[in-house]
Design a protein around this motif. Structure first.
Motif, PDB file in Angstrom:
ATOM      1  N   ASP A   1      17.563  37.637  -9.641  1.00  0.00           N
ATOM      2  CA  ASP A   1      17.214  38.458 -10.812  1.00  0.00           C
ATOM      3  C   ASP A   1      16.121  39.485 -10.508  1.00  0.00           C
ATOM      4  O   ASP A   1      15.726  40.253 -11.387  1.00  0.00           O
ATOM      5  CB  ASP A   1      16.817  37.584 -12.013  1.00  0.00           C
ATOM      6  CG  ASP A   1      15.484  36.849 -11.854  1.00  0.00           C
ATOM      7  OD1 ASP A   1      14.647  37.268 -11.042  1.00  0.00           O
ATOM      8  OD2 ASP A   1      15.279  35.847 -12.571  1.00  0.00           O
ATOM      9  N   GLY A   2      15.627  39.513  -9.266  1.00  0.00           N
ATOM     10  CA  GLY A   2      14.670  40.527  -8.878  1.00  0.00           C
ATOM     11  C   GLY A   2      13.220  40.183  -9.143  1.00  0.00           C
ATOM     12  O   GLY A   2      12.336  41.015  -8.945  1.00  0.00           O
ATOM     13  N   SER A   3      12.941  38.942  -9.573  1.00  0.00           N
ATOM     14  CA  SER A   3      11.550  38.542  -9.779  1.00  0.00           C
ATOM     15  C   SER A   3      10.784  38.550  -8.466  1.00  0.00           C
ATOM     16  O   SER A   3       9.570  38.756  -8.456  1.00  0.00           O
ATOM     17  CB  SER A   3      11.484  37.141 -10.399  1.00  0.00           C
ATOM     18  OG  SER A   3      12.125  37.101 -11.647  1.00  0.00           O
ATOM     19  N   VAL A   4      11.484  38.277  -7.362  1.00  0.00           N
ATOM     20  CA  VAL A   4      10.897  38.354  -6.027  1.00  0.00           C
ATOM     21  C   VAL A   4      11.838  39.162  -5.155  1.00  0.00           C
ATOM     22  O   VAL A   4      13.027  39.305  -5.453  1.00  0.00           O
ATOM     23  CB  VAL A   4      10.656  36.955  -5.415  1.00  0.00           C
ATOM     24  CG1 VAL A   4       9.683  36.147  -6.259  1.00  0.00           C
ATOM     25  CG2 VAL A   4      11.968  36.205  -5.230  1.00  0.00           C
ATOM     26  N   GLY A   5      11.311  39.687  -4.053  1.00  0.00           N
ATOM     27  CA  GLY A   5      12.126  40.521  -3.179  1.00  0.00           C
ATOM     28  C   GLY A   5      12.870  39.752  -2.111  1.00  0.00           C
ATOM     29  O   GLY A   5      13.817  40.266  -1.521  1.00  0.00           O
ATOM     30  N   ALA A   6      12.431  38.514  -1.831  1.00  0.00           N
ATOM     31  CA  ALA A   6      13.062  37.706  -0.792  1.00  0.00           C
ATOM     32  C   ALA A   6      12.639  36.261  -1.004  1.00  0.00           C
ATOM     33  O   ALA A   6      11.733  35.970  -1.796  1.00  0.00           O
ATOM     34  CB  ALA A   6      12.626  38.190   0.596  1.00  0.00           C
ATOM     35  N   ASN A   7      13.325  35.357  -0.317  1.00  0.00           N
ATOM     36  CA  ASN A   7      12.857  33.979  -0.322  1.00  0.00           C
ATOM     37  C   ASN A   7      12.981  33.386   1.077  1.00  0.00           C
ATOM     38  O   ASN A   7      13.696  33.911   1.937  1.00  0.00           O
ATOM     39  CB  ASN A   7      13.582  33.117  -1.362  1.00  0.00           C
ATOM     40  CG  ASN A   7      15.057  32.890  -1.072  1.00  0.00           C
ATOM     41  OD1 ASN A   7      15.451  32.467   0.013  1.00  0.00           O
ATOM     42  ND2 ASN A   7      15.906  33.160  -2.067  1.00  0.00           N
TER      43      ASN A   7
END
Length: 272
Positions: free
Chosen positions: A80-86
């Motif tokens: 959902d775009g809350s973070v750029g990567a994991n």
């Protein structure tokens, strides 16, 4: 997933802020904002923090590390775009997640392996498990199958021929010790060791619980041809983000390999 997603208040707040900032906080290609990476606390966030504190500035990378206490929350935040990567998962887990959720998260670079292990507070060797012993295993699809494959590789059970990454106890064809299985959220397996005869524990949760996989495990996964290496992942289309490329380069640098070797002493293995 069979797990119930839990996320810390701090992460929820950070996620809300990131959504409010829009694409510049999430990691769109060419953005001038920080690359925000979701990570499990150990060892993922520790490795990322080493990169942030020691390597990122020289590479011109503005890196922000967000710790998620429950790994099941990280792919939704990435999608959902809350973070750029994991940075927390392996390929079988991601494949299963994308298939079940219709998402398009993709791996960027594999960094390390956390060997899955069997632990016990009651016996010193796996062969000492008594008939009818209870073994705790992770309850998410891929890690449960991985746990059963570990037990099968060491002769404690036999699985159906060709069983894949969705194996469950119903796929056991031989169980000479008549082992019973207790399915738990992965994070709970090390905490169950006083209540069960043995538990199969993910490497990161073992380390967080002061277990030393290389020393304490009754049996441990082999790194040879192991498909469960953990990698940096992004939503499809973000692989070419310059910040993601910089982080991928740093995560597979000689400095990070040495950090992993020195800090984890064989309990986490560099995969590059």
């Amino acid at each position: 997933m069979r797990n119930t997603a839990k996320i810390t208040t701090a992460v929820l707040a950070a996620g809300a802020l990131t959504l409010g900032l829009g694409a510049c906080g999430a990691g769109t290609s060419g953005s001038d904002g920080p690359l925000i990476v979701a990570a499990s606390p150990v060892p993922h966030a520790e490795i990322l923090t080493y990169v942030k504190d020691n390597l990122a500035k020289k590479e011109g990378l503005d890196l922000e590390v967000k710790e998620f206490t429950d790994y099941t929350s990280q792919n939704p935040a990435t999608q959902d775009g809350s973070v750029g990567a994991n940075y927390f998962q392996n390929k079988p887990y991601l494949d299963d997640y994308n298939k079940k959720n219709g998402t398009d998260i993709v791996p960027v670079v594999t960094v390390h392996l956390e060997p899955l292990g069997l632990y016990s507070h009651k016996v010193k060797k796996a062969d000492d498990l008594k008939s009818g012993a209870t073994v705790a295993v992770p309850n998410d699809t891929v890690n449960e199958a991985r746990a059963l494959k570990l037990l099968a590789a060491h002769g404690l059970i036999t699985l159906k021929d060709g069983v894949g990454n969705e194996a469950t106890p119903s796929d056991i064809t031989k169980n000479p010790k008549n082992l019973k299985f207790k399915e738990l959220e992965a994070a709970q397996t090390p905490r169950s060791l006083d209540d069960v005869d043995a538990a199969v524990v993910n490497g990161n949760y073992a380390i967080e619980s002061d277990l030393k996989p290389a020393k304490d495990a009754l049996v441990l996964e082999s790194p040879k041809n192991n498909p469960y290496g953990n990698f940096l992942a992004v939503k499809k289309g973000q692989e070419d983000d310059p910040r993601v490329k910089k982080l991928a380069k740093l995560l597979t640098s000689p400095e990070v390999k040495k950090f992993i070797q020195d800090k984890y002493a064989g309990s986490v293995l560099a995969s590059f």
